[in-house]
Design an enzyme around this catalytic site. Structure first.
Site, PDB file in Angstrom:
ATOM      1  N   GLN A 649       0.827  -1.212   0.000  1.00 21.78           N
ATOM      2  CA  GLN A 649       0.000   0.000   0.000  1.00 21.78           C
ATOM      3  C   GLN A 649       0.852   1.249   0.000  1.00 21.78           C
ATOM      4  O   GLN A 649       0.545   2.230  -0.671  1.00 21.78           O
ATOM      5  CB  GLN A 649      -0.878   0.019   1.248  1.00 21.78           C
ATOM      6  N   LYS A 712      -3.605   1.557  13.049  1.00 24.32           N
ATOM      7  CA  LYS A 712      -4.158   2.793  12.506  1.00 24.32           C
ATOM      8  C   LYS A 712      -4.131   2.628  10.977  1.00 24.32           C
ATOM      9  O   LYS A 712      -3.411   1.776  10.463  1.00 24.32           O
ATOM     10  CB  LYS A 712      -3.327   4.007  12.917  1.00 24.32           C
ATOM     11  N   GLU A 716      -4.556   6.042   3.020  1.00 20.64           N
ATOM     12  CA  GLU A 716      -4.510   7.460   2.615  1.00 20.64           C
ATOM     13  C   GLU A 716      -3.134   8.076   2.864  1.00 20.64           C
ATOM     14  O   GLU A 716      -2.593   8.757   1.999  1.00 20.64           O
ATOM     15  CB  GLU A 716      -5.577   8.291   3.344  1.00 20.64           C
TER      16      GLU A 716
HETATM   17 MO1  MOS Z   1     -10.529   6.108  -0.278  1.00 22.11          MO
HETATM   18  S1  MOS Z   1     -10.434   8.006  -1.070  1.00 22.11           S
HETATM   19  O1  MOS Z   1     -11.391   6.360   1.148  1.00 22.11           O
HETATM   20  O2  MOS Z   1     -11.140   5.010  -1.347  1.00 22.11           O
END
Ligand code: MOS
Length: 749
Positions: A649, A712, A716
């Protein structure tokens, strides 16, 4: 009692449980399902940007071979849930405001105005080209700069003075203006398109006049289920949404879109399942995107580098029929110690389709401006940007005046700086070179709320030892299924290969959309709670059994490990889970648990994930070509459940950030109001040749205030702050500050 503390599987870089299915083609994406009697839908888009449809000529299309229906506003089955007077000021978190085939109005270019349904895709596509519309055109507004002056405070904030989108002032408003040492800059980000590998697609199937099943590309099976139930005024339980696999999504599946309703309308009309997949071109107009944004930051500091004031203003683009808003200015309110902070957020409606969150959504946009401004300010102060950030680091949330649940950003910064070789960076731009290439280093910080939402999961243990866990979440690519298996394996004390995690079906216990980096904290907590409930059930079956040796033992007296229950005080007294079920003659036991965050904790602590990204770039002196030669991306994202999938990610976010900084930008030809960048030849996303090896650093310190696993979110923060790390590195290499993304070579020569 501590249920477990990272026994064996939490933290392991386990391979994806669905990896083999994905690489062998065994994973089924929504358009890959086959139903008997399937038909195919193709959308016809408007060729004008604003105005009215005068007439639609569908005769030729209707006569074309295999065509079953051609539907548009004049002959479309009515959608009972369309609100007659839908006003753009009523925000709809789930479900699109645009009413497809509702009337003759055209709000944006390539708006779906008709759908052609045929027995094969090829025939539908051919016939769609025969549909001709006549329009009454009106003057459109698609240029953001031209209309910028018309931006306004979102209606929700106008109506509610407590709304988070209202202007924010801490200390004195615009205090930087009166200071000596200050910077003031404007920043522009073009619209960016999600463009995941899998195109948006749906199969709509009315199993009965009031029972709908859809195979849908969505990040929210429950959200879509609710949206379709409302739209068709049928009971929620009559709508089934299936999204077993999702081939990438960055927010474009957090909303339902016109093509979904169009397919459902068509399926109603032809009384057959309808399969519809958008074309790559339609991905630019029919699902959302990161909105065009203008920003301005003013910042002042003392000569020794303490920030005294920040003002951050932003205007985000929205459509004429819906007010899309995002948290563009959040990071500015809470990231640095500044006693004076002002933020102002506005939106600008244009004749375009509605935007949507795109990875790290508004925060990534906002961080580009804030973190560029930090670099500019450090330059004015002749200070190292890392030192400047450390100097303004805050151990308490200055916006809410609360302690952080956890914050290890400082640690992340120091680890990352070491790894990129930050000590090679020169204060004076243009000081380092490698032949004709100028070399520079830059950094950018990111943050995103460490959200957690209510979620539920069902766990079933079979007498043969297998455990199946179900939850109506989705996996858009981060490896949700894999980490849920790891969490369950540790919570249950059994091997991961005995566990199957099923998702992507609205029949499963409800879970939130996969968005806002909240899935592990939310769904993971439910999975863990369900596993604990399963153990308690096993315990009650055991301790109630007079012959078991566990008589009168309490749950707290037991150890659950290696598929066995034992008495903690006398480990020789043990029984396998499967024997418990066999003794009781039970084929299986099952539990369903709902898990909620603690509101009390959320009022006592401020919960955020943090990231910091470092980039090394080389810029060619003559051509302005930029090579990103190294990226180190670091996260304080709590306990990392799986270093491999979490690392994936972070790498993906860094690549997205490279795209944001250097290549991505949707361009509208304002004369026609039409995107000219509608494929990968024109809209450039970084490929392997554009991306260096990316080093991932995790602080990997648990946050047990957020949830019992200590996690967490990651999704994003992986992208938030990457673009400014790269543009700051370009400045360090060249002395050129380009605040209008993407930084293409022409801007550097
Ligand atoms: Mo994400 S912008 O919460 O898919």
């Amino acid at each position: 009692m501590k249920e477990y503390f990272f026994q064996d599987n939490m933290g392991k870089p386990m391979d994806r449980v669905d990896g083999r299915l994905k690489v062998t083609g065994g994973a089924k994406y929504s358009a890959e399902f086959e139903l008997p009697n399937m038909s195919h839908g193709v959308l016809v888009g408007s060729t004008i940007t604003k105005g009215r449809i005068k007439s639609i000529d569908t005769k030729a299309a209707e006569r074309a071979p295999g065509v079953l229906a051609v539907l548009h506003y004049q002959n479309s089955p009515k959608v009972p849930g369309y609100v007659q007077a839908a006003h753009p000021t009523e925000p709809k978190p789930i479900g699109q405001q645009h009413r497809v085939f509702y009337d003759e109005q055209v709000y944006f270019n390539d708006q779906p105005i008709a759908i052609v349904v045929a027995d094969t895709l090829e025939r539908a596509r051919y016939a769609a080209r025969l549909v001709k519309a006549q329009y009454e055109e009106e003057k459109h507004a698609t240029s953001f700069p031209k209309h910028q002056g018309k931006a306004f405070l979102p209606t929700a904030a106008q109506r509610n003075p407590k709304h988070g989108l209202n202007d924010y002032v801490r200390g004195k408003a615009d205090a930087y203006k009166g200071e000596n040492l200050k910077i003031e800059s404007e920043y522009v980000i073009p619209s960016e398109m999600h463009n995941p590998m899998e195109l948006q697609s749906i199969i709509a199937h009315w199993e009965a006049p009031d029972r709908l099943t859809v195979y849908d590309k969505t990040q929210a099976v429950i959200g879509s289920q609710n949206a379709f139930a409302r739209e068709w005024k049928i009971p929620v339980e009559n709508v089934k949404v299936i999204a077993t696999f999702v081939g990438g999504a960055f927010g474009n599946g957090l909303h339902t879109w016109p093509h979904e309703t169009a397919a459902i309308i068509a399926a109603k009309k032809v009384n057959r399942p309808v399969k519809l997949m958008l074309t790559r071109e339609q991905m630019f107009t029919m699902v959302g995107y990161r909105p065009f944004a203008w920003q301005k930051v003013g910042m002042s500091a003392t000569p020794d580098g303490k920030i005294t004031a920040i003002t951050h203003e932003a205007i985000g683009q929205t459509s004429s029929y819906e007010e899309f808003t995002e948290s563009t200015l959040q990071q500015t309110r809470m990231m640095y110690t500044s006693p004076n902070v002002t933020t102002r957020y506005r939106i600008l409606p244009l004749d375009v389709s509605t935007p949507i969150w795109m990875r790290g959504p508004g925060e990534a946009t906002g961080a580009f401006a804030l973190e560029s401004a930090m670099d500019e300010m450090a330059h004015v102060l002749k200070m190292d940007p890392l030192e400047f950030r450390l100097k303004n680091h805050t151990d308490r949330d200055p916006e809410r005046n609360l302690p952080w649940s956890t914050k290890f950003l400082k640690e992340a910064m120091l680890m990352g700086a070491e790894k990129i070789g930050w000590n090679k960076r020169q204060l004076q731009p243009g000081s380092l070179r490698n032949g004709d290439w100028l070399v520079g280093y830059g950094m950018g910080v990111g943050t995103f709320g460490a959200h957690r939402n209510r979620a539920s999961a069902k766990a079933t243990m079979f007498a043969d030892g297998r455990v199946v866990i179900q939850s109506a979440t989705t996996d858009i690519g981060p490896g949700t299924g894999t980490v849920m298996v790891q969490i369950a394996a540790d919570a249950l004390g059994i091997s991961p290969d005995k566990i199957i995690f099923e998702l992507g079906n609205s029949l499963f216990p409800p879970a939130p959309s996969q968005g806002g980096s909240a899935t592990v904290a939310s769904v993971g907590s439910a999975v863990r709670d369900a596993c604990i409930a399963l153990k308690k059930k096993l315990a009650s079956l055991t301790t109630g059994n007079a012959d078991s040796g566990f008589r009168n033992a309490k749950y707290e007296d037991l150890t659950f490990q290696n598929g066995q229950i034992s008495l903690t005080s006398s480990p020789g007294t043990k029984l396998s889970y499967t024997d418990v079920l066999k003794q009781q003659k039970l084929p299986e036991i099952e539990v369903t648990e709902e898990s909620r965050p603690s509101n009390e904790e959320r009022q006592k602590y401020s919960m955020y994930s943090f990231s910091v990204h470092f980039a090394e770039v080389q810029v060619h002196q003559l051509t302005g070509q930029v090579k990103v030669t190294k990226v180190v991306t670091c996260a304080d994202a709590g306990k990392i459940v799986n270093k491999k999938t979490a690392g994936n990610q972070m790498i993906g976010g860094a690549v997205g950030g490279i795209g944001m900084a250097l290549t991505e930008g949707a361009v509208i030809d304002d004369r026609f109001g039409r995107y000219v960048t509608k494929d990968f030849a024109e809209y450039h996303i970084p490929v392997h040749a554009d991306t260096p090896d990316i080093d991932v650093v995790f602080v990997d310190k648990p946050d047990f205030i957020n949830n019992a696993m200590g996690t967490k979110g990651i999704g994003e923060i992986a992208i938030i702050g990457v673009a400014p790390a790269i543009t700051n590195a370009i400045f360090n290499a060249t002395g050129k500050r380009i605040n209008e993304l993407p930084v293409t070579p022409d801007k550097l020569i």
